[in-house]
Design a protein around this motif. Structure first.
Motif, PDB file in Angstrom:
ATOM      1  N   GLU A  25       1.060  -1.045   0.003  1.00 19.90           N
ATOM      2  CA  GLU A  25       0.134  -0.886   0.366  1.00 19.90           C
ATOM      3  C   GLU A  25       0.825   1.376  -0.087  1.00 19.90           C
ATOM      4  O   GLU A  25       0.878   2.548  -0.850  1.00 19.90           O
ATOM      5  N   ALA A  31      -4.149  -2.923  -6.354  1.00 22.60           N
ATOM      6  CA  ALA A  31      -4.103  -3.974  -5.830  1.00 22.60           C
ATOM      7  C   ALA A  31      -3.415  -4.365  -5.558  1.00 22.60           C
ATOM      8  O   ALA A  31      -2.071  -4.502  -5.946  1.00 22.60           O
ATOM      9  N   ALA A  59      -6.735  -6.945   4.882  1.00 27.16           N
ATOM     10  CA  ALA A  59      -7.952  -5.826   4.917  1.00 27.16           C
ATOM     11  C   ALA A  59      -7.798  -4.628   6.678  1.00 27.16           C
ATOM     12  O   ALA A  59      -8.026  -3.651   6.529  1.00 27.16           O
ATOM     13  N   SER A  63      -5.799   0.644   3.736  1.00 26.58           N
ATOM     14  CA  SER A  63      -7.313   0.810   4.326  1.00 26.58           C
ATOM     15  C   SER A  63      -7.471   1.962   2.704  1.00 26.58           C
ATOM     16  O   SER A  63      -8.727   2.299   2.446  1.00 26.58           O
ATOM     17  N   ARG A  64      -6.933   1.733   2.144  1.00 28.29           N
ATOM     18  CA  ARG A  64      -6.789   2.549   0.177  1.00 28.29           C
ATOM     19  C   ARG A  64      -6.428   1.493  -0.801  1.00 28.29           C
ATOM     20  O   ARG A  64      -7.370   1.439  -1.288  1.00 28.29           O
ATOM     21  N   ARG A  66      -7.328  -2.113  -2.970  1.00 26.91           N
ATOM     22  CA  ARG A  66      -7.943  -2.752  -3.018  1.00 26.91           C
ATOM     23  C   ARG A  66      -7.353  -4.675  -2.802  1.00 26.91           C
ATOM     24  O   ARG A  66      -5.811  -3.883  -3.473  1.00 26.91           O
ATOM     25  N   ASP A  90     -15.720  -7.987   2.065  1.00 22.43           N
ATOM     26  CA  ASP A  90     -16.213  -6.358   1.504  1.00 22.43           C
ATOM     27  C   ASP A  90     -16.497  -6.423   2.128  1.00 22.43           C
ATOM     28  O   ASP A  90     -16.687  -4.887   1.842  1.00 22.43           O
ATOM     29  N   SER A  93     -13.113  -4.795   4.849  1.00 25.13           N
ATOM     30  CA  SER A  93     -12.308  -4.101   3.675  1.00 25.13           C
ATOM     31  C   SER A  93     -12.922  -3.347   3.493  1.00 25.13           C
ATOM     32  O   SER A  93     -12.287  -2.014   2.385  1.00 25.13           O
ATOM     33  N   ARG A  96     -13.574  -2.877  -0.409  1.00 23.65           N
ATOM     34  CA  ARG A  96     -12.191  -2.922  -1.448  1.00 23.65           C
ATOM     35  C   ARG A  96     -11.578  -4.679  -1.642  1.00 23.65           C
ATOM     36  O   ARG A  96     -10.588  -4.657  -2.323  1.00 23.65           O
ATOM     37  N   GLN A 163     -20.355  -3.184  -1.833  1.00 25.78           N
ATOM     38  CA  GLN A 163     -20.287  -2.882  -3.152  1.00 25.78           C
ATOM     39  C   GLN A 163     -21.793  -3.513  -3.817  1.00 25.78           C
ATOM     40  O   GLN A 163     -22.299  -4.331  -4.099  1.00 25.78           O
TER      41      GLN A 163
END
Length: 299
Positions: A25, A31, A59, A63-64, A66, A90, A93, A96, A163
Motif C-alpha cells: 500500500e 491492488a 484488509a 485502508s486504500r 484494493r 467485502d 475491507s 475494497r 459494493q
C-alpha cells in the motif's frame, strides 16, 4: 495503466507477512491479490497459508489499496460457503474486494478432496454453474438452487455486499465458454498470456499477438451479448509469458507500453520471493512500483 501486485501467502503473519501487505500500500499499488490455492507447484512442500484468512488480515492493516484473489476456482470451493466469506471480506475491507475467478486446472487442488481431476469439459461446466450461482448469491438476500453440480436451499446472505449490486468479478478465461462468462458476469477479464506460446519457446512478439487474439475474442463475446467491451477492465497477471518485465525499470516500461497498446489496462506483478520462480531484485521491483507507470505516462 494501473499497476498491482500479487503477494503469495508464504510468510507467517508475525514474520514479515503483515509488513509486506502494508508496504504494498505504501508503494502505491492499485491492488494486491493472492492466489487461492491449497498449495502451488514449487511451493507445495513449503509454507502456504489460506487466501481468505490472509486477505481478511490484510484488509485490517490496509485502508486504500484494493484486495482480491487471482484466482478462486471451483476446485475446492462451493458457491454457498464462498459467498458468505466474500460478503464478509467485502465488509471488513469496506468495499475494497475483487474476486478473481477461474475454472481451475488439474494441479494439486484438483485432487486434494479425494476425487479424480475433472476433465476440461467438466471444469467448464462447473465453472459456468459456479459463477452464475455465485452471482445470484451475492445479489439476492435469499437463494434456492438445484443444479447439476451445486445446490442451495433458502440460503440467506444478508446484508449483502458493500459494493452494489455486488463485489466485482475478474474472470480469468481464454476459451470460448470462459470468455462468454467474462462477458456476461465480469467487471474485468484476466489473462496470463498464452501458455502454448511460452511452452513452445515463443517470443514476446508472439505472446503479444496471442493476447491480441484473446482480446478480439473477448470483444466478440461481448458483442454477442450486446455489451460494450470497454466496460471490462483487462488485467494481465505477469510472470507466465516469455517477457522479463522485472529485469529493469526500462524493461518494465517497454513491456507495459506494448501491452497498453493491446488494450491491457492493469498489470499485476509478483512480489519477489527469494530462491523461487518469482525471485527478483527488490530495489528494481520498488522502482517499478513507484516510477514505472509514471514513466509510461510521460512517453
Amino acid at each position: 495503466m494501473r499497476l498491482s501486485t500479487v503477494i503469495l501467502p508464504v510468510r507467517r503473519w508475525s514474520e514479515g507477512g503483515k509488513e509486506v501487505w502494508q508496504r504494498a500500500e505504501e508503494l502505491g499499488f492499485h491492488a494486491a491479490y493472492t492466489y487461492d490455492h491449497l498449495s502451488w507447484r514449487s511451493f507445495r512442500d513449503q509454507t502456504w497459508f489460506g487466501a481468505v484468512p490472509t486477505l481478511t488480515a490484510a484488509a485490517a492493516v490496509t485502508s486504500r489499496m484494493r484486495l482480491g484473489t487471482l484466482v478462486t476456482s471451483p476446485n475446492f470451493r462451493h458457491p454457498v460457503t464462498l459467498a458468505k466469506e466474500l460478503i464478509s471480506l467485502d465488509d471488513i475491507s469496506d468495499g475494497r474486494f475483487t474476486l478473481g475467478i477461474g475454472a481451475g486446472g488439474d494441479g494439486f487442488d484438483a485432487t486434494a478432496l479425494g476425487h479424480e481431476a475433472w476433465s476440461p469439459r467438466e471444469r467448464a461446466d462447473r465453472f459456468a454453474e459456479f459463477t452464475a450461482l455465485l452471482d445470484e448469491l451475492l445479489t439476492q438476500d435469499v437463494v434456492s438452487h438445484r443444479g447439476e453440480h451445486y445446490s442451495a436451499d433458502e440460503v440467506r446472505n444478508i446484508p449483502g455486499c458493500v459494493q452494489r449490486p455486488r463485489l466485482p468479478f475478474a474472470v480469468a478465461a481464454t476459451g470460448p465458454r470462459g470468455l462468454k462468462l467474462a462477458a456476461r458476469y465480469g467487471q474485468a477479464w484476466v489473462t496470463t498470456g498464452d501458455p502454448k506460446v511460452t511452452n513452445a519457446g515463443g517470443t514476446p512478439a508472439e505472446s503479444r499477438e496471442a493476447i491480441r487474439g484473446q482480446i478480439e475474442r473477448l470483444e466478440k463475446a461481448c458483442a454477442d451479448l450486446g455489451r460494450d467491451p470497454g466496460e471490462l477492465r483487462k488485467i494481465m497477471l505477469t510472470g507466465f509469458s516469455p517477457d522479463r518485465p522485472l529485469d529493469s525499470l526500462d524493461a518494465f516500461v517497454d513491456f507495459a507500453g506494448s501491452h497498453a497498446e493491446l488494450g491491457i489496462d492493469e498489470l499485476v506483478i509478483h512480489w519477489p520471493i527469494a530462491d523461487s520462480v518469482f525471485e527478483a531484485d527488490t530495489a528494481v521491483f520498488e522502482r517499478i512500483a513507484t516510477e514505472g507507470t509514471a514513466q509510461l505516462g510521460a512517453r
